[in-house]
Design an enzyme around this catalytic site. Structure first.
Site, PDB file in Angstrom:
ATOM      1  N   THR A   3      14.122   3.085  29.527  1.00 54.68           N
ATOM      2  CA  THR A   3      14.143   3.014  28.066  1.00 54.68           C
ATOM      3  C   THR A   3      14.662   1.643  27.652  1.00 54.68           C
ATOM      4  OG1 THR A   3      15.043   4.000  26.030  1.00 54.68           O
ATOM      5  CG2 THR A   3      16.386   4.217  28.005  1.00 54.68           C
ATOM      6  N   GLY A   4      14.239   1.196  26.476  1.00 58.20           N
ATOM      7  CA  GLY A   4      14.596  -0.140  26.009  1.00 58.20           C
ATOM      8  C   GLY A   4      13.314  -0.892  25.670  1.00 58.20           C
ATOM      9  N   THR A  22      13.768   6.116  24.074  1.00 59.66           N
ATOM     10  CA  THR A  22      12.813   7.034  24.707  1.00 59.66           C
ATOM     11  C   THR A  22      13.572   8.195  25.319  1.00 59.66           C
ATOM     12  OG1 THR A  22      11.316   5.236  25.226  1.00 59.66           O
ATOM     13  CG2 THR A  22      11.115   7.191  26.603  1.00 59.66           C
ATOM     14  N   ARG A  82      -0.046  -1.062  19.578  1.00 59.10           N
ATOM     15  CA  ARG A  82       0.934  -1.532  20.581  1.00 59.10           C
ATOM     16  C   ARG A  82       1.338  -0.358  21.476  1.00 59.10           C
ATOM     17  NH1 ARG A  82       6.287   0.080  22.278  1.00 59.10           N
ATOM     18  NH2 ARG A  82       7.293  -1.722  23.186  1.00 59.10           N
ATOM     19  N   VAL A  83       1.258  -0.551  22.754  1.00 56.23           N
ATOM     20  CA  VAL A  83       1.675   0.477  23.706  1.00 56.23           C
ATOM     21  C   VAL A  83       2.826  -0.095  24.520  1.00 56.23           C
ATOM     22  CG1 VAL A  83       0.969   1.851  25.700  1.00 56.23           C
ATOM     23  CG2 VAL A  83      -0.606   1.526  23.785  1.00 56.23           C
ATOM     24  N   GLY A  84       3.865   0.706  24.700  1.00 53.31           N
ATOM     25  CA  GLY A  84       5.031   0.243  25.449  1.00 53.31           C
ATOM     26  C   GLY A  84       4.938   0.598  26.919  1.00 53.31           C
ATOM     27  N   ASP A  85       6.086   0.637  27.539  1.00 50.90           N
ATOM     28  CA  ASP A  85       6.172   0.931  28.980  1.00 50.90           C
ATOM     29  C   ASP A  85       5.991   2.415  29.287  1.00 50.90           C
ATOM     30  OD1 ASP A  85       8.752   1.025  27.508  1.00 50.90           O
ATOM     31  OD2 ASP A  85       9.421   1.993  29.357  1.00 50.90           O
ATOM     32  N   GLY A  97      10.089  -2.207  25.634  1.00 56.21           N
ATOM     33  CA  GLY A  97       9.031  -1.861  26.576  1.00 56.21           C
ATOM     34  C   GLY A  97       8.331  -3.058  27.181  1.00 56.21           C
TER      35      GLY A  97
HETATM   36  N1  ASP Z   1      10.579   1.742  25.845  1.00 46.63           N
HETATM   37  C1  ASP Z   1      10.171   2.156  24.522  1.00 46.63           C
HETATM   38  C2  ASP Z   1       9.012   1.307  24.068  1.00 46.63           C
HETATM   39  O1  ASP Z   1       9.051   0.108  24.221  1.00 46.63           O
HETATM   40  C3  ASP Z   1      11.261   2.096  23.504  1.00 46.63           C
HETATM   41  C4  ASP Z   1      12.648   2.476  23.990  1.00 46.63           C
HETATM   42  O2  ASP Z   1      12.802   3.224  24.936  1.00 46.63           O
HETATM   43  O3  ASP Z   1      13.621   2.002  23.390  1.00 46.63           O
HETATM   44  O4  ASP Z   1       8.086   1.835  23.504  1.00 46.63           O
END
Ligand code: ASP
Length: 304
Positions: free
Chosen positions: A211-212, A154, A188-191, A214
């Site tokens: 980031t990572g 992200t 699907r919705v992330g963080d 979610g």
């Molecule tokens: N956090 C993001 C998500 O899960 C992906 C990422 O930042 O690696 O959508």
């Protein structure tokens, strides 16, 4: 102490902070500069995890998540699963400025964007179309697991500006944008578009972007907890490390998931924390009054 700081995640964060600084230099508006820096990553087709050039969902459709938050009044706006237009951060910013809502999702987000002058477009590039066809063929041949997470990062961008007459205090903004997990389930919705998970900004304490994976960032409300820890007086590094340790204690496997956060405290101190992964080293970029630096934080271990 510098007067104005931009800080951003990953290697592409350098382009993000350079763009934000260039904007600031010609028009000193912190939030517009931060939005412009984030949008620069979304429109660059060579960046494979954000905006154009990002990976679609497993039905072959791009779904973008983005959010904006201002620390002075906690004003925020976000979009989730935006399919037809970009930069998603520009749409999220408009949600913040023009509506009483914090989050628009799916068709409603697209309709809002189109009603506010964004151009409908197909967000896939030739390359991502080909990659998707390749991936789908591999899934059909049983050579890869559709649930295996691929291709995600992200762009998170923090802005800080010293408040005149405010002692060390500053105003903060936080922006995030992503195409999420590559080949995710539709919907699907992330963080990223969730206040308190993927981002938070409160001038009384500081601002954070994450980031990572979610699902873990959401589960542990990482951004809100890190801002809380800074409100208790910890530095961004200390706050991030404390929150990561708490996450790892509760769910040890997160120590190897490459979850990262970037923080700026209300007084302009910048720091970060990350957990380990085999192949992905977290870095971030800072522009402080036009001076650029890159940092690679040591991953947080299980101790603590
Ligand atoms: N956090 C993001 C998500 O899960 C992906 C990422 O930042 O690696 O959508």
């Amino acid at each position: 102490m510098p007067e104005t700081i931009f800080a951003s995640t990953w290697a592409f964060g350098e382009l993000a902070v350079r763009t934000a600084w260039a904007w600031w230099d010609s028009e000193p508006d912190l939030e517009r500069a931060a939005v412009a820096g984030t949008a620069a990553i979304e429109i660059d087709p060579t960046i494979p995890t954000v905006g154009r050039g990002g990976l679609p969902n497993r039905a072959g459709v791009m779904e973008l998540d983005a959010a904006f938050m201002r620390g002075s009044d906690l004003c925020s706006g976000a979009v989730a699963a935006l399919r037809r237009t970009l930069p998603a951060i520009d749409v999220a910013y408009k949600v913040a400025l023009l509506t009483d809502h914090l989050l628009l999702a799916g068709q409603g987000a697209d309709d809002f964007a189109l009603a506010h002058g964004f151009t409908p477009q197909n967000l896939l590039t030739e390359q991502t179309r080909a990659q998707f066809a390749d991936w789908r063929a591999k899934v059909q041949r049983g050579e890869t697991d559709a649930d295996r997470m691929v291709g995600h990062d992200t762009v998170g961008l923090l802005g800080w500006h010293h408040l005149a007459g405010g002692g060390t205090a500053g105003e903060t903004v936080a922006c995030v944008a992503t195409s999420g997990l590559g080949y995710k389930r539709p919907g699907r919705v992330g963080d990223s578009p969730i206040v308190g998970a993927g981002l938070y900004a409160d001038d009384h304490a500081g601002a954070v972007v994450c980031t990572g994976v979610g699902e873990e960032i959401l589960r542990f409300a990482l951004a809100a907890r890190t801002v809380d820890a800074m409100a208790r007086g910890l530095t961004p590094d200390e706050a991030g490390t404390e929150v990561m340790h708490a996450m790892i204690r509760r769910k040890p496997e997160t120590a190897a998931m490459g979850i990262s956060l970037l923080a700026v405290r209300a007084d302009g101190e910048v720091g970060a924390a990350t957990t380990r992964t085999a192949n992905h080293v977290f870095e971030y970029h800072v522009c402080a009054d036009g001076r650029y630096t890159r940092a690679v934080p040591e991953p947080v271990g299980a101790a603590g």
